[in-house]
Design a protein around this motif. Structure first.
Motif, short mmCIF file in Angstrom:
data_model
loop_
_atom_site.label_atom_id
_atom_site.label_comp_id
_atom_site.label_asym_id
_atom_site.label_seq_id
_atom_site.Cartn_x
_atom_site.Cartn_y
_atom_site.Cartn_z
N PRO A 1 0.83 -1.21 0.00
CA PRO A 1 0.00 0.00 0.00
C PRO A 1 0.87 1.26 0.00
N ARG A 2 0.45 2.26 -0.76
CA ARG A 2 1.21 3.49 -0.88
C ARG A 2 0.46 4.62 -0.18
N HIS A 3 1.24 5.55 0.35
CA HIS A 3 0.66 6.69 1.04
C HIS A 3 0.29 7.76 0.02
N PHE A 4 -0.74 8.53 0.35
CA PHE A 4 -1.14 9.65 -0.51
C PHE A 4 -0.07 10.74 -0.44
N GLN A 5 0.33 11.21 -1.62
CA GLN A 5 1.41 12.20 -1.72
C GLN A 5 0.90 13.47 -2.40
N ASP A 6 1.50 14.60 -2.04
CA ASP A 6 1.24 15.89 -2.70
C ASP A 6 -0.26 16.20 -2.76
N LEU A 7 -0.94 16.03 -1.63
CA LEU A 7 -2.38 16.25 -1.58
C LEU A 7 -2.79 17.70 -1.92
N PRO A 8 -2.03 18.73 -1.53
CA PRO A 8 -2.46 20.09 -1.89
C PRO A 8 -2.64 20.29 -3.39
N PHE A 9 -1.78 19.69 -4.21
CA PHE A 9 -1.91 19.86 -5.65
C PHE A 9 -3.11 19.07 -6.19
N MET A 10 -3.42 17.94 -5.57
CA MET A 10 -4.61 17.21 -5.98
C MET A 10 -5.86 18.02 -5.66
N PHE A 11 -5.94 18.59 -4.45
CA PHE A 11 -7.10 19.40 -4.09
C PHE A 11 -7.20 20.65 -4.97
N LEU A 12 -6.06 21.25 -5.31
CA LEU A 12 -6.08 22.43 -6.17
C LEU A 12 -6.59 22.08 -7.57
N PHE A 13 -6.16 20.95 -8.09
CA PHE A 13 -6.63 20.52 -9.41
C PHE A 13 -8.13 20.23 -9.39
N ILE A 14 -8.58 19.53 -8.36
CA ILE A 14 -10.02 19.25 -8.25
C ILE A 14 -10.81 20.54 -8.13
N LEU A 15 -10.28 21.53 -7.40
CA LEU A 15 -10.95 22.82 -7.26
C LEU A 15 -11.06 23.51 -8.62
N PHE A 16 -10.02 23.46 -9.43
CA PHE A 16 -10.07 24.06 -10.76
C PHE A 16 -11.13 23.37 -11.61
N VAL A 17 -11.18 22.05 -11.56
CA VAL A 17 -12.15 21.31 -12.38
C VAL A 17 -13.58 21.62 -11.94
N LEU A 18 -13.82 21.56 -10.63
CA LEU A 18 -15.17 21.82 -10.13
C LEU A 18 -15.60 23.25 -10.43
N SER A 19 -14.69 24.20 -10.30
CA SER A 19 -15.03 25.59 -10.60
C SER A 19 -15.36 25.76 -12.07
N THR A 20 -14.59 25.11 -12.94
CA THR A 20 -14.86 25.20 -14.37
C THR A 20 -16.23 24.66 -14.72
N PHE A 21 -16.58 23.52 -14.15
CA PHE A 21 -17.89 22.93 -14.45
C PHE A 21 -19.01 23.72 -13.79
N ALA A 22 -18.79 24.22 -12.58
CA ALA A 22 -19.84 24.98 -11.90
C ALA A 22 -20.17 26.27 -12.64
N PHE A 23 -19.15 27.04 -12.99
CA PHE A 23 -19.40 28.27 -13.75
C PHE A 23 -19.89 27.96 -15.16
N GLY A 24 -19.49 26.81 -15.71
CA GLY A 24 -19.99 26.42 -17.03
C GLY A 24 -21.47 26.14 -17.00
N ILE A 25 -21.93 25.42 -15.99
CA ILE A 25 -23.37 25.16 -15.85
C ILE A 25 -24.12 26.47 -15.63
N PHE A 26 -23.52 27.36 -14.86
CA PHE A 26 -24.13 28.68 -14.66
C PHE A 26 -24.25 29.44 -15.98
N SER A 27 -23.22 29.36 -16.82
CA SER A 27 -23.28 30.06 -18.11
C SER A 27 -24.36 29.51 -19.01
#
Length: 558
Positions: free
Chosen positions: A57-83
């Motif tokens: 089993p491997r430990h989760f690494q570089d979690l801040p960058f994963m959360f930042l990427f997910i935030l970018f994706v969710l924001s893109t889709f959220a504002f896209g649905i709004f548009s």
């Protein structure tokens, strides 16, 4: 397989200072020195832990960058649905609005008669034009479909040939690296000279200038082949080893295209959102000198639309880089599991475990690596764009561009082998980059040799194969269709499609070469031999870029 377990006095993870070894294992110390250096050896062993494939089993690494990427994706889709939900249906009918002085706003004009555009919409192209273009689209569609279907056996056939007859394929293809460019250069010159329209638009002096310029490029290609002739034999062996490793993991050819198709499917809604974002705004009166009342109606976008475009484009660039790095991770993890297996059998579910690690514990590392790659590409594109502009040039600007390009190349190079190493060990990005540097620092130029020479040869091979295929397609179209000059366009598009597919195959094979090199480096570092045939080839890598590979200077580490 020889291991350091039978040699307890030999530290397995400590680098050697001998210049004759590509990766460094400390030589046997004399007994007197050995007694005085026990503490030093123990500390060095702690500083350089033994590296191997992490099956657990491997430990989760570089979690801040994963959360930042997910935030970018969710924001893109959220504002896209709004548009989409808040789009203005009148955005494409601005011309039908007029200024109303009573309400000081733009209102829709009542139509008493259909607009002229209505009749233009009802006007269809003539049947003759449609009939003449239908043959082109039909032949083009069938040609591209057949090319795409044939590309699968082409890839598998090329892999089989490189696995069993790499030497023959390379040496047979080398003359065509020069013959085919010469053929196309002479062909276009003669065809343009014979054609009255081409010769009239392109004077003879310019045609001769382009002809000579292309011949100069061909001469440079010949010089490159001659200058690297002594390296071709070793490169052939490296390609053959990598082809065998890839042939043992053919499942990658099913998974990697699916990941690419998944990326394209993921891009579709974002592109739709970008289209609908343009329809967010309102029609407002605008002072205009051309209007009788001094006002006209214009479309004004909402202020958040440019910001959303920036967010969506950054998300798409980052997502594309993440998918590329994820594919490299899957390739490296799968090939490494085959390499470190005790026998030559392929480990079960190796691709599945690599996918699970890439999009699970190591997804943050993949996002971090993708962010670096995307940033490097954007900065490099900006530097190239600034170079093409008519900006004032000087020694300072030239030095700055050289420094930036050198820095970007260094970052790209370190990132290239870091993701291979992370796929093997499950380390985080920063620790993986440091450990990779320590592993390869005494042999840094050998990977450059592997990368440049093998890439040029593989690129030349797929160019020759796709060019021959395009010539055959053009000949068939000339004989069996009435396309005329359009047959050249169809043949060029078929050539582009085939070279893209074969280029993807070369991309996979290059990553296999890099992964096998890192695995070989780990073997040398540990004093083990998991794949004897790999050691027999990679042991002859030159120490530096300028040194020639020798078959006598070193022997496989057994």
């Amino acid at each position: 397989m020889a291991s350091t377990d039978d040699e307890p006095n030999k530290p397995s993870a400590i680098y050697d200072s001998s210049p004759s070894e590509p990766l460094l294992s400390k030589p046997y110390p004399s007994p007197s020195i050995e007694e005085n250096q026990n503490d030093l050896i123990e500390s060095e062993q702690n500083n350089y832990p033994q590296i191997t494939f992490n099956y657990g089993p491997r430990h989760f690494q570089d979690l801040p960058f994963m959360f930042l990427f997910i935030l970018f994706v969710l924001s893109t889709f959220a504002f896209g649905i709004f548009s989409v939900a808040h789009r203005n249906p009148n955005s494409s009918n601005v011309s039908s609005f007029v200024y109303d002085s009573n309400t000081s706003s733009c209102v829709k004009e009542s139509l008493t008669s259909p607009h002229p555009e209505f009749y233009q919409i009802l006007t269809f192209p003539s049947f003759s034009n449609y009939a003449s273009s239908s043959h082109l689209w039909r032949d083009l569609t069938w040609t591209l479909v057949i090319t795409f279907v044939l590309s699968v056996p082409f890839v598998l056939g090329l892999l089989w040939l490189l696995r069993h007859y790499a030497k023959q394929i390379v040496y047979v293809s080398l003359p065509f690296f020069v013959v085919i460019p010469i053929f196309f250069n002479v062909f276009w010159f003669v065809a343009c000279t014979v054609s009255s329209s081409c010769s009239g638009a392109f004077p003879l002096a310019y045609r001769i200038l382009v002809l000579v310029f292309i011949f100069l490029i061909i001469a440079i290609i010949v010089w490159i082949i001659v200058a690297n002739w002594h390296r071709i034999g070793l490169t052939v062996d490296i390609i053959e080893v990598a082809s065998y490793a890839l042939a043992r993991n053919l499942g990658l050819f099913g998974v990697l295209p699916c990941l690419t198709l998944g990326l394209l499917a993921y891009f579709v809604p974002i592109v739709v959102f970008l289209v609908f974002a343009l329809h967010n705004g309102k029609i407002e009166p605008h002072v205009s000198k051309g209007s009788t009342e001094g006002y006209s109606c214009v479309w004004k976008q909402d202020s958040w639309v440019p910001a959303y475009y920036t967010l969506a484009i950054v998300t798409m660039l980052w997502s594309a880089a993440v998918m590329v790095e994820a594919q490299v991770y899957v390739i490296s993890g799968t090939i490494a599991q085959w390499y470190f297996s005790k026998d030559d059998s392929t480990r079960k579910r190796s691709i599945r475990s690599s996918l699970r690690n890439a999009f699970g514990p190591s997804f943050g590392t993949v996002c971090f690596s993708g962010l670096i790659i995307a940033a490097v590409r954007v900065v490099r594109a900006s530097v190239d764009s600034a170079r093409r502009e008519d900006a004032p040039t000087g020694i300072m600007n030239l030095m700055l561009r050289c420094c930036v390009n050198a820095l970007l190349s260094a970052v790209d190079f370190v990132n290239k082998f870091t993701i291979n190493f992370v796929a093997i060990t499950g380390e985080g990005y920063c620790s993986g980059a440091k450990m990779t540097y320590e592993l390869l620092k005494r042999n840094l130029l050998s990977p450059v040799f592997v990368e440049t020479v093998s890439t040029r040869i593989l690129g030349g091979i797929i160019f020759v194969l796709s060019a021959v295929y395009a010539i055959v397609v053009c000949a068939i179209l000339k004989a069996a269709s009435n396309l005329g000059v359009d047959s050249y366009l169809v043949a060029v598009l078929a050539w582009v499609l085939l070279i893209v597919v074969l280029g993807f195959f070369v991309h996979v094979l290059e990553n296999v070469i890099d992964t096998v090199y890192v695995c070989y480096a780990i073997d040398r570092d540990r004093g083990e031999v998991f794949k004897q045939d790999v050691h027999e080839v990679y042991v002859h890598l030159p120490i530096s870029r300028d040194s020639r590979p020798s078959l006598a200077t070193r022997t496989p580490f057994v």
